[in-house]
Enzyme design. Structure first.
Site, mmCIF file in Angstrom:
data_model
loop_
_atom_site.group_PDB
_atom_site.id
_atom_site.type_symbol
_atom_site.label_atom_id
_atom_site.label_comp_id
_atom_site.label_asym_id
_atom_site.label_seq_id
_atom_site.Cartn_x
_atom_site.Cartn_y
_atom_site.Cartn_z
ATOM 1 N N ILE A 30 44.183 5.748 67.595
ATOM 2 C CA ILE A 30 43.955 4.664 66.635
ATOM 3 C C ILE A 30 45.228 4.310 65.853
ATOM 4 C CG2 ILE A 30 43.220 5.998 64.599
ATOM 5 C CD1 ILE A 30 41.418 2.942 66.113
ATOM 6 N N HIS A 93 43.555 17.936 72.169
ATOM 7 C CA HIS A 93 43.844 16.596 72.679
ATOM 8 C C HIS A 93 45.263 16.537 73.213
ATOM 9 C CE1 HIS A 93 44.534 16.692 68.310
ATOM 10 N NE2 HIS A 93 45.546 15.853 68.502
HETATM 11 P P1 5GP Z 1 47.506 15.639 65.983
HETATM 12 O O1 5GP Z 1 46.266 16.420 65.628
HETATM 13 O O2 5GP Z 1 47.914 15.850 67.431
HETATM 14 O O3 5GP Z 1 48.637 15.883 65.038
HETATM 15 O O4 5GP Z 1 47.184 14.100 65.829
HETATM 16 C C1 5GP Z 1 45.882 13.588 65.936
HETATM 17 C C2 5GP Z 1 45.936 12.183 66.503
HETATM 18 O O5 5GP Z 1 44.615 11.681 66.527
HETATM 19 C C3 5GP Z 1 46.794 11.203 65.710
HETATM 20 O O6 5GP Z 1 47.730 10.578 66.553
HETATM 21 C C4 5GP Z 1 45.780 10.211 65.138
HETATM 22 O O7 5GP Z 1 46.260 8.888 65.088
HETATM 23 C C5 5GP Z 1 44.616 10.341 66.099
HETATM 24 N N1 5GP Z 1 43.313 10.094 65.461
HETATM 25 C C6 5GP Z 1 42.874 10.663 64.314
HETATM 26 N N2 5GP Z 1 41.632 10.231 64.033
HETATM 27 C C7 5GP Z 1 41.300 9.370 65.014
HETATM 28 C C8 5GP Z 1 40.126 8.585 65.276
HETATM 29 O O8 5GP Z 1 39.142 8.594 64.534
HETATM 30 N N3 5GP Z 1 40.135 7.801 66.388
HETATM 31 C C9 5GP Z 1 41.213 7.780 67.251
HETATM 32 N N4 5GP Z 1 41.104 6.984 68.330
HETATM 33 N N5 5GP Z 1 42.319 8.516 67.039
HETATM 34 C C10 5GP Z 1 42.368 9.293 65.928
#
Ligand code: 5GP
Length: 129
Positions: A30, A93
């Protein structure tokens, strides 16, 4: 409490879906580093990637590879990069990021897309699978 990604899997929170199997889901990030930035997740809620059982880990990599190849077909880029961080969302992820420069891999510059751009991008990647 369920992770935000489990809520996406269950349809409680919307997403721009790219691919889905019985065990995995791919959807657009997102807050993307670049257009086409996609997250691949196991439906099984596990926090850290190396805590996944070996079978699920290998299958997630296979799933991510398919999605990355589709991204590369439709998003102009030098290559698709893969990274795993997980400091924000405690649900495994894999980030697949279309890269044109090192900046795209640094999670500092973000690209803002309209709803329509997200929809068109998700559909294009999905159609290229
Ligand atoms: P990380 O945990 O790898 O640091 O980052 C989490 C990723 O998930 C981020 O790039 C953020 O933009 C994405 N993200 C967080 N919440 C959501 C959501 O509700 N929907 C989507 N599609 N992506 C999300």
């Amino acid at each position: 409490m369920s992770s935000i990604f489990t809520k996406i899997i269950n349809g409680e929170i919307p997403c721009y879906k790219v691919a889905e199997t019985d065990d995995f889901l791919a959807f657009l990030d997102i807050n993307p580093n670049a257009k086409g930035h996609t997250l691949c997740i196991p439906k099984k809620e596990v926090d850290k990637i190396f805590d996944l059982d070996e079978e699920t880990y290998n299958a997630l990599m296979q799933f991510s590879r398919k999605v990355a190849i589709a991204i590369e077909k439709v998003i102009p880029c030098k290559r698709v990069g893969m990274s795993v961080i997980g400091l924000e969302v405690p649900h495994v992820h894999v980030h697949l990021i279309p890269l044109n420069s090192m900046e795209d891999a640094r999670f500092l510059n973000k690209e803002s897309l309209t709803k329509e751009e997200f929809e068109v991008t998700a559909k294009a990647i999905s159609n290229a699978l």
